[in-house]
Design an enzyme around this catalytic site. Structure first.
Site: not given
Length: 344
Positions: A167, A252, A301
């Site tokens: 992230e 992801n 995700d």
């Protein structure tokens, strides 16, 4: 390997290299489980998510915690008496960089050592009898959004550990260190040129055929987005000793905003390889034998880090050395773990 063969031990988080998490011990059954009662309990003193189980080696249980990543050695015979406690000194500034709680997925035992992947990117080897540090090495940089939450795994003379932080624009990788002294043996990235990913497009296969095209880890991204491409490796690793292949999944792609990852603003040609993929690597060299991407250009995700379970099963009437993966995208995949061919 020897410890795994004795069911009285639980020397790694998945139980053994196959990732089945199954114990053949039969003292507890479906008939008598209702009669179990608490004999003793132990509090780690850390009130955050615990995402890994204890290890049991002989009469000793090893328990770990989320940040600050304490490790306890407990006597089973003496109902949880603390034999030693390891308390690393970590910069608490790493906590805001951890995307999803301050979790840690467990320690690993091998060669008389307990291996811990600390949140601040320190991989440490502890003496299993005393808890004293044998060696430690830095695996990443929290200033760049990198943290460690994964459970490392030992294969022969190497310990493998991944990286977290998809992230935050982290470029995923898997790294092999020598279990004796912590020396880095190889590091393989999830995105980027073939040499960084350790892919040979003429030898590495995808769906049973050579990849062919070069540097797909670059060309399937918009510009230089692959440099912050995610594909982090915070899940689970399995291993086939006969094939000498280590299997794991990548998470992801980064960034979360898919528009930034689309080439010329188009979905077509923007697979964002090799995020959301299953890798099969030679444990000695890191070279990719085969790779399979489950969710190209992931916009949801899903992550792709779930266990790759190794099982010898019958598929369509034929015996197969299989790899079975239950993915967060809602699909279950059965692949030939030798060739990477998709079977079901």
């Amino acid at each position: 390997m020897k410890l795994q063969k004795d069911p009285n031990n639980w020397a790694m988080q998945l139980g053994d290299y196959s990732g089945k998490r199954y114990s053949p011990l039969d003292q507890i059954t479906t008939q008598n489980v209702k009669n179990l009662k608490v004999d003793w309990s132990f509090s780690t003193g850390v009130l955050r998510g615990h995402e890994g189980g204890p290890l049991v080696i002989g009469d000793v249980m090893y328990v770990h915690t989320p940040f600050p990543n304490l490790v306890y050695a407990l006597s089973i015979k003496e109902k949880g008496r603390i034999l030693w406690k390891y308390e690393p000194r970590q910069d608490p500034n790493v906590i805001p960089v951890m995307c999803c709680d301050t979790v840690n997925r467990g320690v690993t035992y091998a060669d008389g050592k307990i291996f811990l992947a600390q949140a601040d990117n320190t991989l440490v080897a502890l003496d299993a009898k005393t808890g004293e540090e044998v060696w430690k090495v830095k695996n990443g940089d929290a200033g760049k959004g990198e943290t460690l939450t994964a459970n490392p795994v030992v294969v022969k003379d190497k310990i493998f550990v991944g990286i977290s932080g998809g992230e935050f624009g982290v470029r995923g990788h898997l790294t092999a260190y020598n279990i004796k002294d912590g020396k880095q043996i190889w590091r393989a990235y999830s995105t980027g040129p073939d040499k960084d990913v350790m892919i040979d497009p003429q030898k590495t296969t995808m769906l049973g055929k050579p990849i062919g095209d070069r540097d797909l880890g670059v060309s399937t991204w918009n510009g230089d987005e692959w440099k912050i491409g995610g594909g982090t490796t915070w899940g689970w690793y399995t291993y086939d000793p006969e094939l000498n292949l280590i299997y794991y999944g990548t998470g992801n792609p980064g960034t979360w905003n898919p528009a930034q990852r689309a080439k010329d603003g188009k979905r077509e040609g923007s697979d964002n390889k090799w995020s959301m993929s299953i890798f099969a690597r030679d444990a000695d060299t890191g070279a990719v034998k085969w790779v399979f991407q489950k969710t190209p250009f992931d916009e949801w995700d899903y992550d792709g880090v779930n266990e790759n379970i190794l099982a010898d099963i019958t598929v369509k009437g034929k015996p197969v050395k299989a790899l079975v993966n239950f993915d967060r995208n809602g699909f279950a995949y059965t692949l030939d773990r030798v060739t990477g061919e998709l079977l079901v």
